[in-house]
Design a protein around this motif. Structure first.
Motif, mmCIF file in Angstrom:
data_model
loop_
_atom_site.group_PDB
_atom_site.id
_atom_site.type_symbol
_atom_site.label_atom_id
_atom_site.label_comp_id
_atom_site.label_asym_id
_atom_site.label_seq_id
_atom_site.Cartn_x
_atom_site.Cartn_y
_atom_site.Cartn_z
ATOM 1 N N CYS A 133 0.864 -1.186 0.000
ATOM 2 C CA CYS A 133 0.000 0.000 0.000
ATOM 3 C C CYS A 133 0.902 1.237 0.000
ATOM 4 C CB CYS A 133 -0.912 -0.004 1.230
ATOM 5 S SG CYS A 133 -1.955 1.453 1.382
ATOM 6 N N PRO A 134 1.129 1.841 -1.152
ATOM 7 C CA PRO A 134 2.041 2.988 -1.265
ATOM 8 C C PRO A 134 1.684 4.174 -0.375
ATOM 9 C CG PRO A 134 1.521 2.107 -3.430
ATOM 10 C CD PRO A 134 0.593 1.432 -2.463
ATOM 11 N N ASP A 135 0.439 4.216 0.096
ATOM 12 C CA ASP A 135 0.030 5.321 0.976
ATOM 13 C C ASP A 135 0.717 5.263 2.336
ATOM 14 O OD1 ASP A 135 -1.611 6.373 -0.917
ATOM 15 O OD2 ASP A 135 -3.471 5.533 -0.109
ATOM 16 N N VAL A 136 1.220 4.101 2.712
ATOM 17 C CA VAL A 136 1.892 3.958 4.007
ATOM 18 C C VAL A 136 3.231 4.701 3.965
ATOM 19 C CG1 VAL A 136 2.926 2.363 5.656
ATOM 20 C CG2 VAL A 136 0.820 1.731 4.456
ATOM 21 N N PRO A 137 3.448 5.674 4.836
ATOM 22 C CA PRO A 137 4.706 6.422 4.829
ATOM 23 C C PRO A 137 5.860 5.586 5.369
ATOM 24 C CG PRO A 137 3.349 7.124 6.664
ATOM 25 C CD PRO A 137 2.513 6.181 5.848
#
Length: 333
Positions: free
Chosen positions: A259-263
């Motif tokens: 999930c690329p949204d996870v920093p």
């Protein structure tokens, strides 16, 4: 050997007392904040010795006057490259010590007053980088529940998000602060300024916590034991913030691949901010959110969540409507 003057001895003792006894007992139980106090005072003493050529044996009240403190702030900025935010943190820490010093001896009151009058550096407010609901789900899916450490990590993450509590508030949680057998399960935490607040738990969080307690505490629940304890120090030593940072870095990297949204620079406070934002999205009143977060002032919550004055007015109006629902009109039909 040159002897320390009486005032130098007195101030040195107050520094030790502040760092080792007063601050941990009366100001904070956060390891991070305590290190911040120690770092600021260490830097100040280093400045006095290296720049002002004032050794510890020569300390006096003049060493902590406004002129010296302003010189120190300039040195932090120009010589050490500290940002305005860092300078403000250092100044706040020194102010805390000087307040303590003035409370111990009235002759030092003017030092605290002078330090308080020094203006903070202008800073640009940094918005907390939030977590989407998908990001939270992705992170919570990473711990390996086939292992005890995975069960511990998942439970800790669930508690961070479910309660929106600060990191140290969860780390400082003890068995005696947990009530899972009541009709409405809850935990009691001690927040900033030692303010006590009660946080009720939803069934999912209760389920995770019960499973964790069974694995890590068994049937012998000792009230004084930390819920999340250190393997090195045992039940009487709470899990360290460093261990949590390492754990978050690990899961952020794994979750980011899915999930690329996870920093990748994930930190614990983002769970608190995310939960508060999600409460707001779900229609919870801003005043209720403020209470759950443990904010002393509604304005703090507004800034924290970027709430507009219009949203605040609407929230307060909603509360007013709730309070008068059962009130009979004063006029005749």
């Amino acid at each position: 050997m040159n002897k320390m003057n009486n005032q130098a001895v007195e101030i040195s003792r107050y520094i030790t007392s502040f760092l080792t006894a007063y601050a941990p007992a009366h100001l904070t139980n956060s390891e991070h904040t305590l290190r911040t106090y120690e770092t600021a005072i260490t830097l100040y003493i280093g400045y006095l010795e290296s720049v002002c050529n004032v050794k510890a044996k020569d300390f006096s009240s003049q060493c902590f006057e406004r002129k010296q403190i302003e010189g120190w702030l300039k040195w932090l900025s120009e010589e050490r490259g500290c940002t305005p935010d860092t300078c403000n943190i250092r100044l706040s820490s020194l102010r805390a010590f000087l307040r303590y010093l003035s409370s111990q001896n009235v002759k030092y009151i003017y030092l605290s007053t002078e330090a308080k009058s020094i203006p903070l550096r202008h800073t640009v407010k940094k918005k907390v980088k939030g977590l989407s609901r998908d990001s939270v789900k992705a992170i919570l899916a990473e711990p390996d529940l086939a292992t005890n450490s995975g069960i511990r990590d998942e439970t800790f993450l669930v508690m961070l998000y479910a309660t929106a509590a600060r990191l140290d508030e969860i780390l400082s949680l003890k068995i005696e602060n947990v009530r899972l057998g009541t009709k409405k399960p809850y935990i009691t935490i001690s927040g900033k300024g030692n303010v006590i607040r009660t946080l009720y738990l939803l069934p999912k969080a209760v389920e995770h916590l019960k499973r964790y307690m069974e694995v890590f505490h068994g049937n012998s629940l000792k009230p004084e034991s930390y819920v999340f304890y250190s393997r090195n120090n045992g039940l009487s030593g709470k899990l360290s913030q460093a261990a949590i940072r390492k754990m978050l870095t690990k899961y952020a990297k794994q979750a980011h691949a899915k999930c690329p949204d996870v920093p990748l620079d994930l930190h614990a406070h983002q769970f608190r901010h995310a939960k508060a934002s999600h409460w707001l999205e779900d229609g919870m009143n801003i005043v209720q959110i403020s209470l759950l977060l443990g904010h002393a002032h509604l304005q703090t919550t507004m800034i924290y969540l970027d709430i507009t004055t219009e949203q605040e007015a609407a929230a307060l109006a909603t509360l007013e409507d709730e309070s008068v629902k059962g009130t009979l009109p004063k006029w005749n039909p």
